[in-house]
Design a protein around this motif. Structure first.
Motif, PDB file in Angstrom:
ATOM      1  N   HIS A   1      81.252  40.161 106.252  1.00 42.95           N
ATOM      2  CA  HIS A   1      81.042  41.538 106.703  1.00 42.95           C
ATOM      3  C   HIS A   1      80.606  42.443 105.574  1.00 42.95           C
ATOM      4  O   HIS A   1      80.695  43.661 105.674  1.00 42.95           O
ATOM      5  CB  HIS A   1      82.303  42.081 107.384  1.00 42.95           C
ATOM      6  CG  HIS A   1      82.452  41.568 108.782  1.00 42.95           C
ATOM      7  ND1 HIS A   1      83.014  40.347 109.062  1.00 42.95           N
ATOM      8  CD2 HIS A   1      82.069  42.087 109.976  1.00 42.95           C
ATOM      9  CE1 HIS A   1      83.000  40.143 110.370  1.00 42.95           C
ATOM     10  NE2 HIS A   1      82.421  41.182 110.943  1.00 42.95           N
TER      11      HIS A   1
ATOM     12  N   VAL B   1      89.127  41.492 116.703  1.00 46.14           N
ATOM     13  CA  VAL B   1      89.846  40.341 117.247  1.00 46.14           C
ATOM     14  C   VAL B   1      89.598  39.112 116.372  1.00 46.14           C
ATOM     15  O   VAL B   1      88.484  38.846 115.949  1.00 46.14           O
ATOM     16  CB  VAL B   1      89.439  40.088 118.728  1.00 46.14           C
ATOM     17  CG1 VAL B   1      87.949  39.868 118.857  1.00 46.14           C
ATOM     18  CG2 VAL B   1      90.198  38.906 119.306  1.00 46.14           C
ATOM     19  N   GLN B   2      90.670  38.401 116.027  1.00 47.70           N
ATOM     20  CA  GLN B   2      90.545  37.216 115.189  1.00 47.70           C
ATOM     21  C   GLN B   2      91.378  36.078 115.780  1.00 47.70           C
ATOM     22  O   GLN B   2      92.181  36.291 116.681  1.00 47.70           O
ATOM     23  CB  GLN B   2      90.997  37.509 113.757  1.00 47.70           C
ATOM     24  CG  GLN B   2      90.065  38.464 113.013  1.00 47.70           C
ATOM     25  CD  GLN B   2      88.711  37.826 112.732  1.00 47.70           C
ATOM     26  OE1 GLN B   2      88.621  36.673 112.350  1.00 47.70           O
ATOM     27  NE2 GLN B   2      87.647  38.590 112.959  1.00 47.70           N
TER      28      GLN B   2
ATOM     29  N   ARG C   1      93.971  34.763 106.780  1.00 50.89           N
ATOM     30  CA  ARG C   1      92.528  34.883 106.973  1.00 50.89           C
ATOM     31  C   ARG C   1      92.222  35.692 108.227  1.00 50.89           C
ATOM     32  O   ARG C   1      91.320  36.524 108.252  1.00 50.89           O
ATOM     33  CB  ARG C   1      91.904  33.492 107.083  1.00 50.89           C
ATOM     34  CG  ARG C   1      90.422  33.544 107.402  1.00 50.89           C
ATOM     35  CD  ARG C   1      89.814  32.171 107.470  1.00 50.89           C
ATOM     36  NE  ARG C   1      90.512  31.321 108.426  1.00 50.89           N
ATOM     37  CZ  ARG C   1      90.320  30.020 108.535  1.00 50.89           C
ATOM     38  NH1 ARG C   1      89.474  29.406 107.744  1.00 50.89           N
ATOM     39  NH2 ARG C   1      90.985  29.321 109.430  1.00 50.89           N
TER      40      ARG C   1
ATOM     41  N   ALA D   1      86.550  29.155 112.873  1.00 51.94           N
ATOM     42  CA  ALA D   1      87.115  30.367 112.296  1.00 51.94           C
ATOM     43  C   ALA D   1      86.015  31.193 111.653  1.00 51.94           C
ATOM     44  O   ALA D   1      85.980  32.424 111.785  1.00 51.94           O
ATOM     45  CB  ALA D   1      88.186  30.010 111.273  1.00 51.94           C
ATOM     46  N   ALA D   2      85.087  30.528 110.963  1.00 49.77           N
ATOM     47  CA  ALA D   2      83.998  31.253 110.325  1.00 49.77           C
ATOM     48  C   ALA D   2      83.097  31.888 111.375  1.00 49.77           C
ATOM     49  O   ALA D   2      82.694  33.043 111.248  1.00 49.77           O
ATOM     50  CB  ALA D   2      83.192  30.313 109.436  1.00 49.77           C
TER      51      ALA D   2
ATOM     52  N   GLY E   1      83.992  32.764 114.353  1.00 51.70           N
ATOM     53  CA  GLY E   1      84.760  33.842 114.956  1.00 51.70           C
ATOM     54  C   GLY E   1      84.848  35.082 114.077  1.00 51.70           C
ATOM     55  O   GLY E   1      84.996  36.189 114.568  1.00 51.70           O
ATOM     56  N   SER E   2      84.739  34.882 112.761  1.00 48.90           N
ATOM     57  CA  SER E   2      84.847  36.035 111.881  1.00 48.90           C
ATOM     58  C   SER E   2      83.504  36.753 111.769  1.00 48.90           C
ATOM     59  O   SER E   2      83.392  37.748 111.080  1.00 48.90           O
ATOM     60  CB  SER E   2      85.334  35.610 110.500  1.00 48.90           C
ATOM     61  OG  SER E   2      84.284  35.020 109.783  1.00 48.90           O
ATOM     62  N   GLY E   3      82.489  36.213 112.438  1.00 48.51           N
ATOM     63  CA  GLY E   3      81.217  36.910 112.485  1.00 48.51           C
ATOM     64  C   GLY E   3      80.217  36.481 111.431  1.00 48.51           C
ATOM     65  O   GLY E   3      79.229  37.166 111.211  1.00 48.51           O
ATOM     66  N   ALA E   4      80.457  35.359 110.750  1.00 46.00           N
ATOM     67  CA  ALA E   4      79.518  34.905 109.731  1.00 46.00           C
ATOM     68  C   ALA E   4      78.254  34.362 110.388  1.00 46.00           C
ATOM     69  O   ALA E   4      78.309  33.774 111.462  1.00 46.00           O
ATOM     70  CB  ALA E   4      80.153  33.814 108.876  1.00 46.00           C
TER      71      ALA E   4
ATOM     72  N   PRO F   1      85.755  35.861 105.712  1.00 47.55           N
ATOM     73  CA  PRO F   1      85.362  36.848 106.726  1.00 47.55           C
ATOM     74  C   PRO F   1      84.973  38.197 106.114  1.00 47.55           C
ATOM     75  O   PRO F   1      84.075  38.866 106.632  1.00 47.55           O
ATOM     76  CB  PRO F   1      86.611  37.001 107.601  1.00 47.55           C
ATOM     77  CG  PRO F   1      87.671  36.182 106.994  1.00 47.55           C
ATOM     78  CD  PRO F   1      87.102  35.346 105.917  1.00 47.55           C
TER      79      PRO F   1
ATOM     80  N   LEU G   1      90.397  41.104 108.132  1.00 46.53           N
ATOM     81  CA  LEU G   1      89.549  42.207 108.575  1.00 46.53           C
ATOM     82  C   LEU G   1      90.349  43.304 109.271  1.00 46.53           C
ATOM     83  O   LEU G   1      89.771  44.237 109.812  1.00 46.53           O
ATOM     84  CB  LEU G   1      88.463  41.679 109.511  1.00 46.53           C
ATOM     85  CG  LEU G   1      87.361  40.839 108.855  1.00 46.53           C
ATOM     86  CD1 LEU G   1      86.526  40.147 109.918  1.00 46.53           C
ATOM     87  CD2 LEU G   1      86.480  41.717 107.985  1.00 46.53           C
TER      88      LEU G   1
END
Lengths: 328, 321, 547
Positions: free
Chosen positions: C400, C372-373, C444, B213-214, B216-219, C396, C448
Motif C-alpha cells: 500500500h 478487512v484482512q 500481519r 494473504a498477499a 488479500g492485502s491488496g498486493a 501489506p 493495515l
C-alpha cells in the motif's frame, strides 16, 4: 471423460501439426537449393531447373505446403500429400523412393532396438529401484548408486564405443567372437541372429536409462514409504515383498509413469546415436544422412514420426494417470 | 481462563529424516552440503576440469604443440599410424599428428563454455515462461503450455541436424561461430524442462495461504510474482540448472559426434571421439578414444555428483534422501 | 497377567547434531511403564510432542527411521522388541489391530477397500477366495457401511471420512484381535461423525471383549471411552489412574491444567465482559455462491443474511462442506459472491463478475481493502518460508506504498500488540513454533489497521494450550483495538468461548443465528441441538456412552 479425451486429442493433433509446420519451414530455409545438390557438380542451369521441376521444388512455398498437407503432383509416379490413402509423405530425392516406403522399411530395425532396450530398462529399473529403496543405505543401494552415477555420466555414444572396444574388440583379440560390432539382421530372417546383433545396442540404450530410472523409482518409492498407508500395510502384518512391490510401488507409480512417457519418446533420439555407432540401418541413420544431404521430405517425415511417438507416449501416460487419479 | 504459558514442541509424531533435516536453517544445510563426501568429490572433479581448461594454453606452450598443429614427423610412425605416447606426446597423437593431450585440454574449454552458457539461457527463458504460465493461468497458461508441449515434441537430434544447416553460407562457410549455434540449439531444447518445473511449483505455491494473504492485502500481480513467488521458486530452478548442465554437456558432445556441432579442426571431445570411430585407429592408439571419453566422464560425473547432492539437501520436493 | 505391557520403555531418535557416539542420548520417550488388561480400554493422553503416538509405534515396530529403543514391550508373554520380524508379523494384524488418525492418508489410494481388507485375511488365514470375500462383506456390514457389496469395489477416495475410518476399523477387527491400538481415531473427523466412531468402537469392544489402547489429545473424548487414563508429557509419564480418579482428583498440576483448558473450551462466552458492540460494521444480505466444475454446479451458500457489529466477534460454525470458508473468503475480498449485497462500513463489495480465483483479488475500493484482512488455518503454510517475520508483516504495508520508516514503526507496533518478541522479527518461519507463527499471521493481518479480521479456522492446527493463548490474544485485541472478528471454525467449543454471536451453517444452509449463550444453551434448530449433543464433554460417563 469424453470432453477430456476430445480436448486431449485435439491438442495432440495441434502439436504434431505445429511440429510438421515448423520443420517444413525450417527445411525450406535450411536446404536452400536441393536441386543443385542433386545435380552432378558441373550440371547446367537448365539441368538443375529440370531436376527442380521433376521433384516439384521449383514451385512457391505455399503451393508446396498445400501439396504436402493435402495433395501434390505425382513425382516419379508416386502420389504426394497427406490426404491420399495411404497418406504419402512425399518422395525422397536422395534415395529416389517414396518416403512412406522408406520409413516403413527402416522402422522395424529402430523399433527392435527401442523395444528391446525398453524391456531391459523397465525390468531392471523396477527391480533394483525397489530393492535399493527397501534397504536404504545398504550394500545394494550403494552398488546401484555407483552404477547410476557411472552410466549417467557417459554419453550414449561413449558407452556404445566402450562396449564395442571391450566386448567386441578385446574379446575378439582373446579369441572369443560372440558379439558382432555392427549390423542388423531382421527378426524374420533369424530370431537368434537378430538378438545377437542387438544385444550391444540394447545395452547401450538401456544402461543410461536404467541409470536414471532406477534412481527415480527408488526415490519415489522412498517418498511413498514415509506415507501413512505403508505403515498401515505393515501394521496388517504383510511381508516386506508385498509391502514394497505391492503397496509402495503402486503408490509410487505416478512420477515414474510421467518420466517414463518422456523417456520412451527420448529413446528415438538415443536410437539416432546408437544406430550410428553400431551401424544399424534404421530411422536414425536415415535421419542423419537425409539432413546432411538436404533431403527435406525424409527429414519432415522422420520428424513427424518421432513427434507422433512422443505425443502418443505422453498421451498414454496421461490416460493412465488420469484413470488412476479418478479412482482415488 | 488460565493462561498456560508453556510451549510444546511442534514435532509431529512421525518425524521422518527429511522433515527433521528441513527444520534446520538453510545455513546448517549448506554446511552439511559442503561437508558431504560425494559433493566434495564432485567439486574436486569439476575443479580438475576447470583447471585443465584454464591451463590448456600454458600446457600447449610448455610442450610446444598447439591444438591445431600437425606434427607428422614426430607423431606418426613409419607406417603412418599415430604414436600412443612418448616423443613429448603425453597421450600420443591423432591421425593428423596432433597432440591428443593438448587437444583434450582445449576440449574442456569448449565443453564448459557451451554447457554453462546454454543451461543459463535455458534457465532464464524457462523460468520466465513458467512463472507467467503458472501464475497468470487461464488462456495464457494454455497457450504457453501448448508452446512448451510443441517444443518438447521435437526430436532433439534430428531437428538439430537440420537447424545446423541454416548456418551454412552460400559458399559452404559458417555464418556465425558454430559454438553459438550449438548453444542456441541446446538451450532451445532444454528451456522446456525449466518451464514445466517452475510452472508446477508456481501452481502449487499459488494455493498456499501466504500467497492468498498477499492477494488479500491488496498486493499487485507483479509484486506477488517478484517478492513472494520468485524467491520460493529460484532455489529449485538453480538446483535444476545444475541437474540440466551435465545433460547439456552431453548434448553438445552428441551433436559434435554426429558432425553437426563444433567443427573440426576445433578440438571438441565429441568430434575427437567421432574421429576415433571413423578412422578406427583407436584400436592401435586407444587414447584417441579414451582421452576425450574419460574427460567427458569426469566432467559429467563431477556435475552429477554436485547436483544430486544439492538436490538432496536443498530441493524441498526431493525426499531429502 | 496383563495383555499388553510397556516396561521402562524408552525411545530415542538419532540426533544428527550430536556426536556419533551420543546421537541417541536424548530420549523422546523416557522409561515409560503401563499395562493393559484384556478387555480394558486404556487412554494415553498428552499434547503433541508428548510421545503418546511415538511410544506405541516404536513398541510395535512401526516407527521407521534411525531410532533406538530400551526396555521391554510385552504382548502376552512375547517381548515384541526382541521377537524376530517374521514372528512379530504374525502378531500384527492378527492379534493386534490398528486404527490410525487420518483414514484418508492411511488407506492405499489406488486399491479398492475390499482388497485392502481382504489382504489381512489372505495373509493370516488359509481361507479360500469366496470365504474371504464373504468375510469382507460381513465385516463391512458389522462396522456399519451401507451396501457392502457395492462399497467393497470402491476406492477410498469415493468414501466419506467417517466411512473410511469404519473401513480402517473393519481391517483392524478382521481377525478378532485381542488388542486394538487406536491412534487419535476421531481427531480428523467432524463432531457428529466422531460420536458414531466412538460408539462403534465401544460396541465392538463389548461384543468381542477386545482391549483398546486409545491415544488422544482430547480429554473430553477420552472421558467417554476410557477405563483407565495415562497422562504423558514430554515423553514421560505424568500420572495414571482410573478414569474417575483422574478426572475428579488429579494429583498433578499438569493434569489439572489440561482438564481446565478442556473445560474452558466448551463454556459459552457469557456477557462476562462489558464489551460494547457498536452499530453494524459488516452487513450481508442474500449472500449466494455457486461453484461450477465442468457441467455440474454446486451451491456453496445460498441467501445468507447476517451482520457483524463494530468490535464484535461473530462465530461461524459448520461441518466440512457447509460453505463456511466460502463466506470467509468472500468477506475477506478474495472472491466475489454471485448474488446478494455486502457492505463494510458503507463501502459496497463488488458482486458477480468473473475473476481468476487465487491469483488476483476482485477489485475492492482501497479503503475497503484496507478495512478487512484475513488469518488462515495453517500457520505452517500462511507465512512465506523465504521471508523473515519482519518482511512478512511489512508486506501489506509495502503493497500500500508506506514509507520505509513508517513501515518499521508500524511493524514494531503490531508486533508489540500481538506479543511477538522483537528478536523473532529477523527469523525465518522454520525457526518458529506453531503458536508463534499464528501470532505473526495475526500481526500481519492487523498491520493495515483493519476494522474487521476474518479468521478461518485459526486454531485448528494448534495444541490445546496454544489454542488458549491465541484465544486470549484475539479477545485482548478486541478489547484494546476494537477490532471486529468473523471467526470461522468447525469446533463449537472454541466458538463458544470466543464469539458474542454465532452463525450455525447446516448441510442445507443456515441453521441458526443467535447470541452465543442462547445458541449453546437453548438451541432453536434441531441441527444445532444434534451438533451440541455430539460434542464429547468431560462429564459424560463411559457407562452412558456405551449404552
Amino acid at each position: 471423460m469424453t470432453s477430456y479425451l476430445t480436448t486431449r486429442v485435439v491438442r495432440m493433433l495441434i502439436t504434431v501439426l505445429a511440429v510438421v509446420l515448423v520443420t517444413f519451414f525450417l527445411t525450406q530455409i535450411a536446404f536452400s537449393n536441393p536441386a543443385r545438390n542433386l545435380a552432378p557438380p558441373n550440371a547446367s542451369a537448365e539441368t538443375i531447373q529440370a531436376i527442380a521441376r521433376a521433384y516439384g521444388i521449383d514451385r512457391p512455398w505455399p503451393e508446396q505446403l498445400f501439396g504436402y498437407f493435402v495433395k501434390g503432383p505425382d513425382i516419379q509416379g508416386t502420389p504426394t500429400g497427406l490426404l491420399n490413402w495411404p497418406p504419402s509423405l512425399g518422395y525422397s530425392y536422395q534415395e529416389q523412393r517414396p518416403v512412406t516406403e522408406l520409413l516403413l522399411e527402416k522402422i522395424p530395425a529402430t523399433l527392435s532396438l527401442a523395444a528391446g532396450a525398453f524391456v531391459l530398462w523397465i525390468g531392471f529399473s523396477v527391480l533394483f529401484g525397489v530393492l535399493a529403496a527397501r534397504r536404504q543405505g545398504g550394500v545394494l543401494d550403494k552398488i546401484t548408486s555407483a552404477f547410476s552415477y557411472t552410466f549417467l555420466s557417459l554419453p550414449t555414444f561413449v558407452t556404445g564405443m566402450l562396449l564395442i572396444y571391450v566386448l567386441f574388440y578385446q574379446l575378439s583379440l582373446a579369441g572369443f567372437r560372440f558379439f558382432p560390432s555392427s549390423g542388423y539382421v531382421p527378426i524374420t530372417e533369424s530370431v537368434g541372429e537378430w538378438a545377437r546383433h542387438l544385444i550391444l545396442p540394447w545395452l547401450t540404450l538401456a544402461l543410461a536409462e536404467i541409470a536414471i530410472f532406477q534412481r527415480v523409482i527408488r526415490s519415489s518409492v522412498l517418498e511413498v514409504v514415509g506415507q501413512d498407508y505403508i505403515r498401515t500395510a505393515k501394521a496388517k502384518g504383510l511381508p516386506d515383498r508385498r509391502v514394497y512391490f505391492g503397496h509402495a510401488l503402486s503408490g509410487a507409480l505416478n512420477p515414474v509413469l510421467t518420466l517414463g512417457g518422456i523417456e520412451l519418446a527420448a529413446i528415438i533420439g538415443g536410437a539416432v546415436i546408437t544406430e550410428q555407432v553400431f551401424g544399424i540401418d534404421g530411422i536414425g541413420r536415415l535421419a542423419v544422412s537425409a539432413a546432411s544431404s538436404g533431403d527435406a521430405p525424409v527429414v519432415i517425415g522422420i520428424t513427424l514420426f518421432s513427434a507422433m511417438v512422443f505425443v502418443v507416449a505422453t498421451f498414454a501416460v496421461d490416460l493412465i494417470t488420469y484413470a488412476r487419479s479418478s479412482r482415488q | 481462563m488460565t493462561v498456560l504459558a508453556r510451549r510444546t514442541s511442534e514435532r509431529r509424531p512421525r518425524p521422518s529424516r527429511g522433515q527433521r533435516g528441513r527444520s534446520d536453517g538453510g545455513r546448517s544445510r549448506l554446511r552439511a552440503f559442503l561437508r558431504d563426501r560425494a559433493a566434495i568429490a564432485g567439486f574436486v572433479l569439476i575443479g580438475l576440469v576447470v583447471l585443465g581448461a584454464v591451463a590448456a594454453p600454458l600446457v600447449a606452450a610448455i610442450v610446444g604443440h598447439g591444438p591445431l598443429e600437425q606434427l607428422a614427423d614426430e607423431a606418426l610412425s613409419d607406417t603412418g599410424l599415430p604414436i600412443s605416447g612418448g616423443n613429448g606426446f603425453l597421450l600420443g597423437a591423432d591421425a593428423n599428428g596432433r597432440d591428443v593431450f593438448v587437444r583434450t585440454l582445449y576440449g574442456a574449454q569448449v565443453s564448459l563454455f557451451v554447457g554453462l552458457t546454454s543451461t543459463t539461457i535455458a534457465l532464464v527463458l524457462g523460468t520466465a515462461v513458467g512463472l507467467v504460465a503458472g501464475y497468470v493461468g487461464g488462456r495464457t497458461d494454455t497457450v504457453l503450455s501448448s508452446f512448451t508441449d510443441i517444443a518438447l515434441a521435437f526430436p532433439f537430434l534430428i531437428t538439430a541436424l537440420s537447424v545446423v544447416t541454416l548456418n551454412r553460407g552460400p559458399q559452404g562457410d559458417d555464418l556465425v561461430d558454430p559454438a553459438w549455434v550449438v548453444i542456441g540449439i541446446v538451450a532451445l531444447f532444454s528451456w522446456t524442462y525449466f518451464a514445466r518445473l517452475v510452472r508446477g511449483l508456481v501452481i502449487e505455491l499459488k494455493s498456499r495461504a501466504f500467497i492468498q494473504a498477499a492477494v488479500g492485502s491488496g498486493a499487485g500481480r507483479t509484486r506477488i510474482i517478484l517478492t513472494e513467488i520468485l524467491p520460493n521458486v529460484l532455489p529449485a530452478a538453480v538446483i535444476y540448472w545444475a541437474v540440466q548442465l551435465p545433460a547439456n554437456i552431453i548434448g553438445e558432445a552428441s551433436l559434435s559426434f554426429l558432425g553437426v556441432g563444433i567443427k573440426a579442426p576445433t578440438p571438441s571431445w565429441g568430434t575427437m571421439i567421432a574421429n576415433a570411430q571413423q578412422t578406427g585407429l583407436y584400436q592401435y592408439q586407444p587414447w584417441l578414444l579414451l582421452a576425450p571419453a574419460i574427460s567427458l566422464f569426469i566432467t559429467i560425473l563431477g556435475f552429477n555428483l554436485v547436483s544430486t547432492q544439492a538436490r538432496r539437501r536443498f530441493d524441498p520436493r526431493s525426499s531429502g534422501r | 497377567m496383563p495383555l499388553f505391557q510397556l516396561d521402562a520403555f524408552s525411545v530415542s531418535f538419532a540426533d544428527p547434531g550430536l556426536p556419533q557416539r551420543h546421537r541417541f542420548a536424548l530420549d523422546t520417550v523416557h522409561e515409560l511403564s503401563y499395562s493393559v488388561e484384556p478387555g480394558e480400554t486404556v487412554a494415553i493422553v498428552g499434547e503433541s510432542g508428548s510421545g503418546k503416538s511415538v511410544s506405541l509405534l516404536a513398541a510395535t515396530g512401526l516407527l521407521d527411521g534411525d531410532i533406538r529403543t530400551r526396555g521391554r514391550v510385552l504382548f502376552r508373554d512375547h517381548d515384541l522388541l526382541s521377537l524376530p520380524q517374521a514372528s512379530r508379523r504374525r502378531i500384527l494384524g492378527k492379534e493386534i489391530g490398528f486404527v490410525f488418525q487420518d483414514p484418508q492418508s492411511n488407506l492405499h489410494p489406488f486399491m479398492t477397500i475390499g482388497a485392502q481388507i481382504e489382504e489381512v485375511l489372505t495373509e493370516h488365514t488359509s481361507l479360500n477366495r469366496t470365504a474371504r470375500r464373504r468375510r469382507v462383506l460381513e465385516l463391512l456390514g458389522e462396522v456399519g457401511i451401507p451396501r457392502p457389496e457395492e462399497k467393497a469395489q470402491h476406492h477410498p477416495g469415493h468414501l466419506s471420512g467417517g466411512q473410511r475410518q469404519r473401513v480402517m476399523i473393519a481391517m483392524a477387527i478382521a481377525l478378532n484381535p485381542a488388542l486394538i491400538i487406536a491412534d487419535e481415531p476421531t481427531t480428523a473427523l467432524d463432531v457428529s461423525v466422531q460420536a458414531g466412531i466412538l460408539d462403534l468402537l465401544t460396541r465392538l469392544q463389548a461384543e468381542h471383549g477386545t482391549a483398546i489402547v486409545f491415544v488422544s489429545h482430547d480429554l473430553a473424548v477420552v472421558s467417554r471411552i476410557a477405563d483407565r487414563v495415562v497422562v504423558l508429557k514430554g515423553g514421560r509419564l505424568v500420572e495414571t489412574g482410573t478414569r474417575d480418579e483422574l478426572y475428579e482428583n488429579p494429583r498433578e498440576q499438569y493434569t489439572r491444567d489440561l482438564l481446565e483448558a478442556s473445560r474452558a473450551r466448551i463454556r459459552p462466552r457469557a456477557a462476562r465482559d462489558g464489551i460494547r458492540i457498536g452499530p453494524p460494521l459488516l452487513e450481508v444480505t442474500g449472500l449466494t455462491k455457486h461453484y461450477r466444475r465442468g457441467r455440474r454446479t454446486t451451491t456453496a451458500i445460498e441467501g445468507l443474511d447476517f451482520t457483524v457489529g463494530e468490535g464484535e466477534i461473530v462465530g461461524v460454525v459448520g461441518e466440512s462442506g457447509s460453505g463456511k470458508s466460502t463466506v470467509g473468503t468472500i468477506v475477506a475480498g478474495l472472491q466475489t459472491a454471485d448474488a446478494g449485497s455486502i457492505t463494510l462500513a458503507g463501502h459496497p463489495y463488488p458482486v458477480g463478475g468473473r475473476h481468476r480465483a487465487g491469483t488476483t483479488a476482485p477489485h475492492l475500493a482501497p479503503e475497503l481493502r484496507r478495512s478487512v484482512q484475513l488469518v488462515f488455518q495453517d500457520p505452517f503454510a500462511s507465512l512465506n518460508p523465504r521471508r523473515t517475520v519482519f518482511q512478512s508483516i511489512a508486506a501489506p504495508l509495502e503493497a500500500h506504498g508506506w514509507s520505509r520508516a513508517a513501515v518499521r514503526e508500524r511493524v514494531a507496533e503490531v508486533a508489540r500488540r500481538t506479543v511477538v518478541d522483537e528478536v523473532l522479527l529477523e527469523r525465518y518461519p522454520v525457526a518458529l513454533s506453531g503458536g508463534q507463527k499464528q501470532r505473526i499471521a495475526i500481526a500481519r493481518a492487523l498491520a493495515l489497521g483493519p476494522r474487521l479480521v476474518v479468521a478461518d479456522e485459526p486454531l485448528a492446527a494448534l495444541d490445546v494450550t496454544t489454542q488458549v493463548e491465541i484465544i486470549e490474544l484475539i479477545l485482548s485485541l478486541q478489547q484494546t483495538l476494537g477490532t471486529a472478528f468473523l471467526f470461522i471454525s468447525h469446533d463449537l467449543g472454541v466458538v463458544a468461548s470466543i464469539a458474542q454471536r454465532v452463525i450455525v451453517l447446516g448441510p442445507d444452509g443456515v441453521a441458526e443465528i443467535g447470541r452465543t449463550e442462547q445458541v449453546f444453551t437453548e438451541p432453536r434448530s434441531e441441527y444445532t441441538g444434534s451438533l451440541l449433543a455430539a460434542i464429547p464433554r468431560l462429564d459424560d460417563s463411559p457407562a452412558e456412552a456405551s449404552r
